[in-house]
Design a protein around this motif. Sequence first.
Motif, PDB file in Angstrom:
ATOM      1  N   THR A 154     -20.867 -52.951  -6.370  1.00  0.00           N
ATOM      2  CA  THR A 154     -20.048 -51.751  -6.388  1.00  0.00           C
ATOM      3  C   THR A 154     -20.467 -50.822  -5.254  1.00  0.00           C
ATOM      4  O   THR A 154     -21.638 -50.510  -5.103  1.00  0.00           O
ATOM      5  CB  THR A 154     -20.205 -51.021  -7.736  1.00  0.00           C
ATOM      6  N   ARG A 197     -10.622 -54.164  -8.512  1.00  0.00           N
ATOM      7  CA  ARG A 197     -11.634 -54.371  -9.563  1.00  0.00           C
ATOM      8  C   ARG A 197     -11.481 -55.749 -10.201  1.00  0.00           C
ATOM      9  O   ARG A 197     -12.476 -56.426 -10.482  1.00  0.00           O
ATOM     10  CB  ARG A 197     -11.535 -53.286 -10.631  1.00  0.00           C
ATOM     11  N   HIS A 211      -8.379 -55.602 -16.277  1.00  0.00           N
ATOM     12  CA  HIS A 211      -8.462 -54.432 -15.403  1.00  0.00           C
ATOM     13  C   HIS A 211      -7.107 -53.752 -15.194  1.00  0.00           C
ATOM     14  O   HIS A 211      -6.985 -52.891 -14.315  1.00  0.00           O
ATOM     15  CB  HIS A 211      -9.069 -54.820 -14.048  1.00  0.00           C
TER      16      HIS A 211
END
Length: 170
Positions: free
Chosen positions: A166, A150, A100
């Motif tokens: 999410t 994330r 990420h």
Amino acid sequence: MTASTNRVEISLEINGRTITQSVPVRMHAADFLRQTLGLTGTHIGCEQGVCGMCTISVDDRVVKSCLLLAVQLDGARVRTVEALSDGDRLSLLQEAFKRHHALQCGFCTPGFLAVAKSLEAWGRVLTRAEIRDEISGVLCRCTGYEGIVRAIEDYLGAVHGMSAQTEVPA
């Protein structure tokens, strides 16, 4: 301790290894880790407990090692960022940070990794708001935090066998 030496012998478990060491009574835990034990993954930033660069785990609680004296680690179980990987093999958490792009200069990364590792104990994937709240004690000047959030979300999902929840931005 004797008045002439101002040193104390401590014994602790560090990254799964038991050690006994004589330390100066006023040596900070961060300096002990870096200078005495050579565990330089623990970074020192502000030396006032504000930036979180020196965050480690002591008896499964995240603490800022610049605010502790080495003698306070006597009898403790300490985990630093060096405990995450297995030699050259990255841990799931480190892989998530890599995937990420959750680091740039990397100076704050050990602090974020220590906090993120501690979040496993929650037993679930945290919401983004919860993750942001939990990592708020570590400051980063480079990333903008989104990749870090994330990565932690992804890591917790992998550890707990579920997909991340999410949130839709308001």
